[in-house]
Write an enzyme that holds these catalytic residues in place. Sequence first.
Site, mmCIF file in Angstrom:
data_model
loop_
_atom_site.group_PDB
_atom_site.id
_atom_site.type_symbol
_atom_site.label_atom_id
_atom_site.label_comp_id
_atom_site.label_asym_id
_atom_site.label_seq_id
_atom_site.Cartn_x
_atom_site.Cartn_y
_atom_site.Cartn_z
ATOM 1 N N LYS A 1 0.830 -1.191 0.000
ATOM 2 C CA LYS A 1 0.000 0.000 0.000
ATOM 3 C C LYS A 1 0.868 1.247 0.000
ATOM 4 C CE LYS A 1 -4.286 -1.627 1.614
ATOM 5 N NZ LYS A 1 -5.432 -1.502 2.456
ATOM 6 N N HIS B 1 -0.030 -7.811 9.227
ATOM 7 C CA HIS B 1 -0.066 -6.444 8.700
ATOM 8 C C HIS B 1 0.259 -5.369 9.740
ATOM 9 C CE1 HIS B 1 -1.801 -8.521 5.405
ATOM 10 N NE2 HIS B 1 -2.993 -8.647 5.930
#
Length: 455
Positions: A166, A224
């Site tokens: 991301k 994550h």
Amino acid sequence: MILGASGDLTGRLLLPGLARLIGSGKAAGIKLAGAGGPGYSQQQWVKRVTDICQASAEGATTHRKAALKAIPKHTSFTELDVTKEGELAKLVSSLEAPVALYFALPPAVTQKACEALKPGELPESTVLVMEKPFGSDQASAANLNRTLIRLVPEENIHRVDHFLGKGTVFNILGLRFANRLLEPLFTSEHVEKVEIFYDEYLALENRAGYYDSAGALRDMIQSHLLQVLALLSMYAPSTLGERDVRDHLGSVLRATAVAGEIKDSTRRARYTAGTSKGRKVPDYASEDGVDASRNTETLAEVTLAINNSRWAGTEFILRAGKALGTPRKEAVITFRPVNHLPTGFKGADLPTTLRIGFGPDTLQLDLDVNGPGDMYTLNRVTLGTELNSPDLLPYGEVLLGVLSGDPTLSVRGDTAEECWRIVDPILAAWAANEVPLQEYKAGGNGPRGWKSNSD
Ligand code: NDP
């Protein structure tokens, strides 16, 4: 070569990510192949690839449309059982090197497939792309690492964490290390706490098969959110080369552990029936495929400490959960108060905070200024910006790393083990019921009294 051609990950995330990458012109010359179980055919595979490439071609330039059209024309599907000795190696040898093997398979099948491969059987240039979860605890992750390293060198093993694909997450490095205003302030002397949230509207969404054996801690925090913690707290690397970046990520995770006693520093809960975003959500425990006696948590909060000279004394609170009323996907850095506020100011009751939003990608700095009206009263202002969405989807960024041989955005083997080392004691304490499993209504904000809940 995507192993698991008919699977959910392949259709929903991998192929769209790949199509966008091809459409961006960054994957010239790539050839795509798929493989999987006997229930699938060449025709179904070609249709799947065609549909996704077509959807991605809308609005693309003529040149890129042509690149996307070419992919389904040349793709092939092979039926095989990847766990059978010799089959996978034979398939790889029939393809033009170098081959990237993407294991989009159930974790237990991936493990067996890798164990079935013999050292020297794959060309050395083969790249192995491993999905999460990478193991189910520190011992199994170490075991899987040992299996993989017999097959190809570490730099050819990509352990995917699509969060690292991301844009905003990688932006953390630019934000922290390229700004004099922030770089010196990211220490325990100035930062009181760092919170990393991943609260979703989404509930189980028919994924009991995976989620009920994972839970919020394994699904989000172990992977994550710990990577985001590492990006927010690592020392500055001297270069952005994969070795420097990944050495520093690994080093800060090695210094990370639960803050104090697990029973005081961790919380877990499971949702009951409710309404989330106008949709009725059934009780988690009664969903199809859920074994209620597993006590799987759908919301978790852990408070961690980083035991190094930069961060000792700052709390790191990580929280992830499903079926929540307010989606909150952000990191919030809360700064300490100034050493002395001139006597006479009123209204200075909120700390300075920096918020980094993940999807939509945003940046906000909350400050106190005098503002209009009474000049002794401080008013809150927010300096904020929405960051441009990256050209590529997160899986496109992951695949770009794989295809260009750059493992910076993948998790190194030792780091994958470290992440389990941090959460293993929590999993053990929860399995022994040392921390009660609380309940919260779907569509609410989780149980009261947690650090991450202001209710
Ligand atoms: P699915 O169950 O949807 O797909 C699994 C695929 O593996 C199917 O194509 C299946 O083929 C194939 N397969 C199973 N056994 C074999 C075998 N012995 N030989 C060859 N092929 C086999 O799983 P997902 O796509 O959901 O997940 C794949 C991986 O991605 C998992 O590790 C998961 O944790 C991870 N992941 C998934 C996400 C998601 O949103 N789905 C998100 C992030 C990670 P067939 O059915 O034809 O037999």
